[in-house]
Design a protein around this motif. Structure first.
Motif, PDB file in Angstrom:
ATOM      1  N   TYR A 145     -12.219  32.681  56.208  1.00  0.00           N
ATOM      2  CA  TYR A 145     -12.657  32.494  57.595  1.00  0.00           C
ATOM      3  C   TYR A 145     -12.192  31.122  58.069  1.00  0.00           C
ATOM      4  O   TYR A 145     -12.458  30.112  57.415  1.00  0.00           O
ATOM      5  CB  TYR A 145     -14.186  32.602  57.669  1.00  0.00           C
ATOM      6  CG  TYR A 145     -14.782  32.324  59.020  1.00  0.00           C
ATOM      7  CD1 TYR A 145     -14.777  33.294  60.018  1.00  0.00           C
ATOM      8  CD2 TYR A 145     -15.359  31.083  59.300  1.00  0.00           C
ATOM      9  CE1 TYR A 145     -15.333  33.035  61.268  1.00  0.00           C
ATOM     10  CE2 TYR A 145     -15.914  30.816  60.542  1.00  0.00           C
ATOM     11  CZ  TYR A 145     -15.896  31.798  61.517  1.00  0.00           C
ATOM     12  OH  TYR A 145     -16.441  31.532  62.749  1.00  0.00           O
ATOM     13  N   GLY A 146     -11.435  31.091  59.169  1.00  0.00           N
ATOM     14  CA  GLY A 146     -11.005  29.813  59.745  1.00  0.00           C
ATOM     15  C   GLY A 146      -9.639  29.354  59.294  1.00  0.00           C
ATOM     16  O   GLY A 146      -9.316  28.169  59.379  1.00  0.00           O
ATOM     17  N   PHE A 147      -8.797  30.284  58.843  1.00  0.00           N
ATOM     18  CA  PHE A 147      -7.471  29.887  58.348  1.00  0.00           C
ATOM     19  C   PHE A 147      -6.621  29.262  59.453  1.00  0.00           C
ATOM     20  O   PHE A 147      -5.930  28.250  59.226  1.00  0.00           O
ATOM     21  CB  PHE A 147      -6.750  31.094  57.753  1.00  0.00           C
ATOM     22  CG  PHE A 147      -5.371  30.779  57.257  1.00  0.00           C
ATOM     23  CD1 PHE A 147      -5.180  30.024  56.119  1.00  0.00           C
ATOM     24  CD2 PHE A 147      -4.245  31.219  57.954  1.00  0.00           C
ATOM     25  CE1 PHE A 147      -3.899  29.722  55.656  1.00  0.00           C
ATOM     26  CE2 PHE A 147      -2.962  30.921  57.511  1.00  0.00           C
ATOM     27  CZ  PHE A 147      -2.794  30.178  56.358  1.00  0.00           C
ATOM     28  N   ALA A 148      -6.645  29.837  60.641  1.00  0.00           N
ATOM     29  CA  ALA A 148      -5.824  29.302  61.738  1.00  0.00           C
ATOM     30  C   ALA A 148      -6.223  27.869  62.066  1.00  0.00           C
ATOM     31  O   ALA A 148      -5.364  27.005  62.307  1.00  0.00           O
ATOM     32  CB  ALA A 148      -5.965  30.192  62.976  1.00  0.00           C
ATOM     33  N   GLU A 149      -7.519  27.600  62.060  1.00  0.00           N
ATOM     34  CA  GLU A 149      -8.013  26.241  62.349  1.00  0.00           C
ATOM     35  C   GLU A 149      -7.598  25.267  61.239  1.00  0.00           C
ATOM     36  O   GLU A 149      -7.214  24.128  61.507  1.00  0.00           O
ATOM     37  CB  GLU A 149      -9.525  26.251  62.506  1.00  0.00           C
ATOM     38  CG  GLU A 149     -10.027  26.972  63.752  1.00  0.00           C
ATOM     39  CD  GLU A 149     -10.249  28.461  63.541  1.00  0.00           C
ATOM     40  OE1 GLU A 149     -10.941  29.080  64.369  1.00  0.00           O
ATOM     41  OE2 GLU A 149      -9.728  29.010  62.538  1.00  0.00           O
TER      42      GLU A 149
END
Length: 569
Positions: A145-149
């Motif tokens: 969860y939150g790889f793009a960030e």
């Protein structure tokens, strides 16, 4: 305040005692700078605390050893034997450490990092894994969860910048990242060195994400969830009201250490000492100290000494008369591990082996710490919710039976007869239960829990407060970087200087220094030399090491001299 040091058998018992006693101020350096940040950061990221899989048929192909020397400091089920066996069997090592040690000599790669810059290196490795698409796409897409960030956050930590910060060459940084991506299974062996900066929590989070991005989490030979066989003892959180818990010193400034964000909070040690001296935010008049040589293990000894002398009452329970115990009004003799019954699960926090420690001998008036907690609560009319320590052991063992039916009705007496139990390790447990034990059910690279309390939800690097980069003015007067990470096999922090057989092998403290640097100051090997910093000055013997960076020295911490006159030793 109830103050304690490392002590695996009495650790949670102390929390139970403090809560039953009614004080929110249970002080532990371990929660701040030794293991606590790793445990909490992993719980925020993975929902559990992972360990190296030394135990299954598949062994790690590579271990990333970061800020640790488990070949010497074999805590938590004697890891030094496991890692030595792994290296002999062909496991490769990538070692990140500013000081050469037993494992750097065996390493496929040794990254000689500038002390305190670990967070930048971790983000730099993550950046290479992501930008070169070396990460495990299937795992990342389905289970994080939150790889793009995270990808966006890591962009600025390019090899050139990271090299400037860490003093490691760009070529080595890139080689390490590519090796981490290529060799599988990979695991992570890390130590408390990475926790010795104000930004330790985010540093640990960044390092801890590497096994996840490379698809090495909870696979055979990887970075695995433990079986959590032994339930922790009930610390009686309900004994403290919300109002009382809010009084924990440091709760507002450090919510993940001392506030409600931590289910097992510790009051902030420096602020607790300040309260002893100044009476702010409220006075602390007494300290009950268990297994903690505060004068040697808390930072800024002069300040610790001032704080302790300002108390009305000190009780100290320990194995030996330490400098801290010498300041106490009352000294209680503690039982050693040979003199107490106990239930222990290992490796610590990821238990798949549960041991019964049987009392071998009991000498003099000594008692186990937890026996004293129980008796004190009885006499003070505090509800410890147990009549004997065996009631607590049996409650823990009952929990094993509830989780694993083969051990139904297990109690302390039965465990004494079989000595230990071993739970077979299972892998991919997150798949079996349908997700991770986090709010999103995934590995949280971006932590919504942290965002909700106003903390940065992504790992970041922050320069340490006193370094050549953050304080160039200070560096003019103090041009060398001091680190204190190297350990001696004979001692544990400040323990055992008074044992002649151990002291004979390591009779005096030594400071490791590059011969080139020593020559600049007119130092010969074996000289007693001054080591001076803004807070004081000590003396140690010079030990030359050509492979340490000339800008760095390493001295031993925790030294005192039992043969000298007390109380200062």
């Amino acid at each position: 305040a109830v103050m304690h040091g490392t002590g695996r058998h009495h650790h949670r018992h102390i929390r139970r005692f403090a809560n039953a006693l009614g004080t929110p101020n249970c002080v532990s350096s371990g929660h701040c700078i030794c293991f606590g940040p790793r445990v909490l950061a992993c719980q925020f990221t993975y929902g559990t605390f992972p360990v190296v899989d030394y135990y299954g048929k598949t062994k790690p192909a590579c271990i990333l050893v970061w800020g640790a020397n488990p070949a010497v400091s074999g805590a938590d089920c004697e890891l030094q034997f496991h890692i030595k066996d792994a290296v002999r069997a062909g496991t490769k090592l990538i070692v990140i450490d500013p000081i050469p040690n037993e494992l750097t000599k065996k390493a496929a790669l040794w990254l000689r990092i500038r002390p305190g810059s670990d967070g930048a290196l971790a983000l730099g490795i993550l950046n290479i894994l992501i930008s070169e698409e070396l990460y495990d796409k299937q795992f990342v897409e389905k289970w994080t969860y939150g790889f793009a960030e995270l990808k966006e956050r890591c962009k600025k930590y390019n090899p050139k910048l990271v090299s400037e910060i860490t003093w490691i060459s760009e070529e080595q940084i890139i080689a390490a990242a590519r090796m981490i991506a290529k060799v599988k299974p990979l695991s992570l062996e890390w130590g408390c060195a990475i926790e010795h900066t104000p930004n330790s929590f985010q540093t640990v989070r960044a390092i801890g994400m590497i096994p996840a991005l490379t698809g090495n989490f909870d696979i055979p030979g990887g970075f695995i969830e433990g079986m959590d066989a032994l339930p922790g003892i009930d610390i009686l959180r309900g004994s403290l009201s919300d109002e009382q818990r809010d009084k924990c010193i440091g709760a507002k400034a450090f919510p993940f250490l001392a506030g409600k964000a931590n289910m097992n909070p510790s009051s902030h040690p420096p602020l607790t000492l300040e309260a002893m001296i100044t009476g702010k935010p409220y006075p602390i008049k007494g300290a009950l100290i268990f297994g903690n040589n505060s004068l040697l293990s808390l930072p800024n000894s002069k300040n610790v000494y001032k704080a302790l002398l300002n108390l009305d009452f000190i009780s100290c329970m320990d194995l030996f008369m330490t400098p801290t115990a010498a300041l106490a009004d009352l000294v209680l003799p503690a039982a050693s591990w040979m003199e107490l019954d106990e239930v222990y699960g290992g490796p610590y926090r990821a238990e798949h082996v549960v041991l019964c420690q049987k009392k071998v001998i009991r000498t003099g008036e000594c008692k186990a710490d937890e026996e004293v907690f129980l008796e004190l609560c009885k006499r003070l009319g505090r509800n410890y919710q147990a009549e004997t320590v065996y009631d607590i052991f049996d409650e823990q063992l009952k929990g094993i039976g509830e989780k694993y039916p083969a051990y139904k009705d297990l109690d302390f007496e039965k465990l004494k007869k079989i000595n230990f139990i071993k739970i077979p390790i299972e892998y991919h447990k997150y798949k079996a239960r349908g997700g991770f034990k986090t709010p999103s059910g995934k590995v949280e690279l971006y932590s919504q829990v942290m965002a909700d309390v106003g903390a940065d939800p992504l790992p970041y690097y922050e320069e340490i407060p006193e370094s050549p980069y953050s304080r160039p003015d200070l560096a003019k007067e103090y041009p060398l970087i001091l680190t204190t990470g190297r350990r001696s096999q004979q001692f544990f922090i400040s323990e055992h200087r008074q044992i002649p057989s151990l002291r004979k092998k390591d009779p005096f403290p030594r400071v490791i220094i590059n011969p080139t640097t020593a020559a600049q100051y007119g130092i010969n090997e074996g000289d007693w030399i001054y080591i001076e910093a803004p807070r004081g000055r000590i003396t140690q013997k010079a030990l030359f090491e050509k492979d340490i960076d000339p800008r760095v020295i390493n001295c031993q911490m925790g030294w005192w001299y039992p043969e000298a006159e007390g109380p200062d030793y």
